[in-house]
Design a protein around this motif. Structure first.
Motif, PDB file in Angstrom:
ATOM      1  N   GLN A   1      41.232   8.331  72.565  1.00 51.04           N
ATOM      2  CA  GLN A   1      41.592   9.569  72.148  1.00 51.04           C
ATOM      3  C   GLN A   1      41.841   9.622  70.855  1.00 51.04           C
ATOM      4  OE1 GLN A   1      44.946  11.278  74.157  1.00 51.04           O
ATOM      5  NE2 GLN A   1      44.181  12.491  75.175  1.00 51.04           N
ATOM      6  N   CYS A   2      41.536  10.415  70.240  1.00 53.44           N
ATOM      7  CA  CYS A   2      41.942  10.756  68.822  1.00 53.44           C
ATOM      8  C   CYS A   2      43.369  11.743  68.511  1.00 53.44           C
ATOM      9  CB  CYS A   2      40.381  11.270  67.883  1.00 53.44           C
ATOM     10  SG  CYS A   2      39.332   9.699  67.946  1.00 53.44           S
ATOM     11  N   LYS A   3      44.167  11.269  67.499  1.00 56.51           N
ATOM     12  CA  LYS A   3      45.412  12.103  67.334  1.00 56.51           C
ATOM     13  C   LYS A   3      45.135  12.467  65.549  1.00 56.51           C
ATOM     14  CE  LYS A   3      46.682  12.883  71.973  1.00 56.51           C
ATOM     15  NZ  LYS A   3      46.578  14.257  72.286  1.00 56.51           N
TER      16      LYS A   3
ATOM     17  N   ASP B   1      37.923  11.732  73.488  1.00 55.51           N
ATOM     18  CA  ASP B   1      37.110  12.892  72.210  1.00 55.51           C
ATOM     19  C   ASP B   1      36.028  11.523  71.973  1.00 55.51           C
ATOM     20  OD1 ASP B   1      39.229  14.502  72.193  1.00 55.51           O
ATOM     21  OD2 ASP B   1      40.305  12.888  70.757  1.00 55.51           O
TER      22      ASP B   1
ATOM     23  N   VAL C   1      30.586  11.505  70.043  1.00 55.25           N
ATOM     24  CA  VAL C   1      31.374  12.169  70.161  1.00 55.25           C
ATOM     25  C   VAL C   1      31.580  13.832  71.067  1.00 55.25           C
ATOM     26  CG1 VAL C   1      33.328  13.483  68.252  1.00 55.25           C
ATOM     27  CG2 VAL C   1      31.702  11.706  67.808  1.00 55.25           C
TER      28      VAL C   1
ATOM     29  N   PHE D   1      46.526  11.078  78.734  1.00 54.99           N
ATOM     30  CA  PHE D   1      45.376  10.771  78.866  1.00 54.99           C
ATOM     31  C   PHE D   1      45.622   9.552  79.602  1.00 54.99           C
ATOM     32  CE2 PHE D   1      42.955   7.201  76.184  1.00 54.99           C
ATOM     33  CZ  PHE D   1      41.953   7.889  76.382  1.00 54.99           C
TER      34      PHE D   1
ATOM     35  N   GLU E   1      37.537  12.879  64.760  1.00 55.01           N
ATOM     36  CA  GLU E   1      36.650  12.018  65.533  1.00 55.01           C
ATOM     37  C   GLU E   1      35.852  11.717  65.461  1.00 55.01           C
ATOM     38  OE1 GLU E   1      36.588  15.412  68.187  1.00 55.01           O
ATOM     39  OE2 GLU E   1      38.680  15.779  68.688  1.00 55.01           O
TER      40      GLU E   1
ATOM     41  N   CYS F   1      41.523   8.466  81.961  1.00 51.51           N
ATOM     42  CA  CYS F   1      40.727   7.702  80.472  1.00 51.51           C
ATOM     43  C   CYS F   1      40.353   6.466  81.584  1.00 51.51           C
ATOM     44  CB  CYS F   1      41.587   7.116  79.897  1.00 51.51           C
ATOM     45  SG  CYS F   1      42.830   6.031  80.539  1.00 51.51           S
TER      46      CYS F   1
ATOM     47  N   ASP G   1      39.034  17.891  63.901  1.00 51.96           N
ATOM     48  CA  ASP G   1      37.640  17.507  64.408  1.00 51.96           C
ATOM     49  C   ASP G   1      36.882  16.680  63.698  1.00 51.96           C
ATOM     50  OD1 ASP G   1      37.668  19.363  66.241  1.00 51.96           O
ATOM     51  OD2 ASP G   1      37.338  21.263  65.196  1.00 51.96           O
TER      52      ASP G   1
ATOM     53  N   ASP H   1      37.048  18.600  77.468  1.00 52.11           N
ATOM     54  CA  ASP H   1      36.856  17.273  77.361  1.00 52.11           C
ATOM     55  C   ASP H   1      37.941  16.470  78.571  1.00 52.11           C
ATOM     56  OD1 ASP H   1      39.204  16.627  76.247  1.00 52.11           O
ATOM     57  OD2 ASP H   1      38.717  17.108  74.605  1.00 52.11           O
TER      58      ASP H   1
ATOM     59  N   GLY I   1      34.682  15.257  72.375  1.00 50.06           N
ATOM     60  CA  GLY I   1      35.997  16.146  72.128  1.00 50.06           C
ATOM     61  C   GLY I   1      35.837  17.495  72.090  1.00 50.06           C
TER      62      GLY I   1
END
Length: 234
Positions: A157-159, A143, A133, A175, A116, A179, A113, A139, A135
């Motif tokens: 998108q955050c991984k 994110d 933010v 995604f 992000e 997107c 979290d 969502d 996410g």
């Protein structure tokens, strides 16, 4: 151009209050007319010799002036700031500007979290505004959503993965399905602390999604490389 309904809301008198005003006005006119009739009848019976027609005319005109002023006078309210209207028509507060201090960019010190928020801070540092933010549950793959100084809508998108946990093609496909079509991205980016599998990178290239792996993220963070949306455009 505003509609009559918007003008009524702006003046503080909606359709319901306008209807109540009309009923009250009609009732007041009736009461005044009844009282005037009783007065005239009593005066005629008493034989006082008053000029009834001028008295009645002046009385009716006075009532009309009072009603006219009352009906058009706007309801005054204390001025207050307006909040932007979000989905569903509800007023929502403006998005907070992400912290862009050095600690806000430390990807290694945060969980998924928090990652992000560090990516959002990078976007804000590099001139994006607003940056949100978004996410969480529901969502649909986004994110962080940001807008560049040139007006481009960036969807990220955050991984936050360990180095040995690579982002696979299924992550990119999920995604890729939202997107552009759902989030209306001008630029779609997947950012990870690890790396991408070859099929994931191939899918991203075919769909026009930018991939930022751990090395590229470090370069973006220390500003030895331009923001990914600028690099992708180049």
């Amino acid at each position: 151009m505003t509609t009559p309904e918007e003008d009524a809301r702006a003046s503080g008198r909606g359709p319901a209050s306008v209807g109540r005003d009309m009923v009250l006005a009609v009732g007041l006119v009736g009461i005044c007319a009844g009282g005037l009739a009783v007065f005239l009848k009593a005066t005629a019976a008493a034989g006082t010799g008053l000029p009834l027609v001028p008295v009645a005319t002046v009385t009716v005109l006075a009532i009309g002036v009072v009603l006219a002023k009352w009906s058009v006078a706007p309801v005054r309210r204390r001025p207050c700031g307006r909040l932007p209207i979000g989905p569903g028509g509800y007023a929502t507060p403006p998005a907070a500007v992400p912290d862009v201090g050095d600690g806000a960019l430390d990807h290694a010190a945060v969980d998924a979290d928090g990652f992000e928020h560090t990516v959002a801070a990078l976007c804000a540092r590099d001139g994006c505004s607003p940056v949100e933010v978004v996410g969480g549950a529901g969502d649909l793959g986004a994110d962080v959503i940001a807008t560049t100084a040139d007006g481009l809508r960036i969807v990220l998108q955050c991984k936050h993965y360990a180095e040995d946990n690579r982002v696979g093609s299924q992550d990119l496909q999920r995604f890729g399905g939202t997107c552009f079509a759902v989030h209306e991205a001008d630029v779609a980016i997947v950012v990870t602390t690890s790396s991408f599998t070859a099929p994931a990178a191939e899918y991203a290239a075919a769909c026009g999604i930018l991939c930022v792996d751990g090395a590229a993220l470090a370069a973006w963070t220390d500003q030895s490389a331009p923001p990914p949306w600028e690099a992708g455009t180049a």
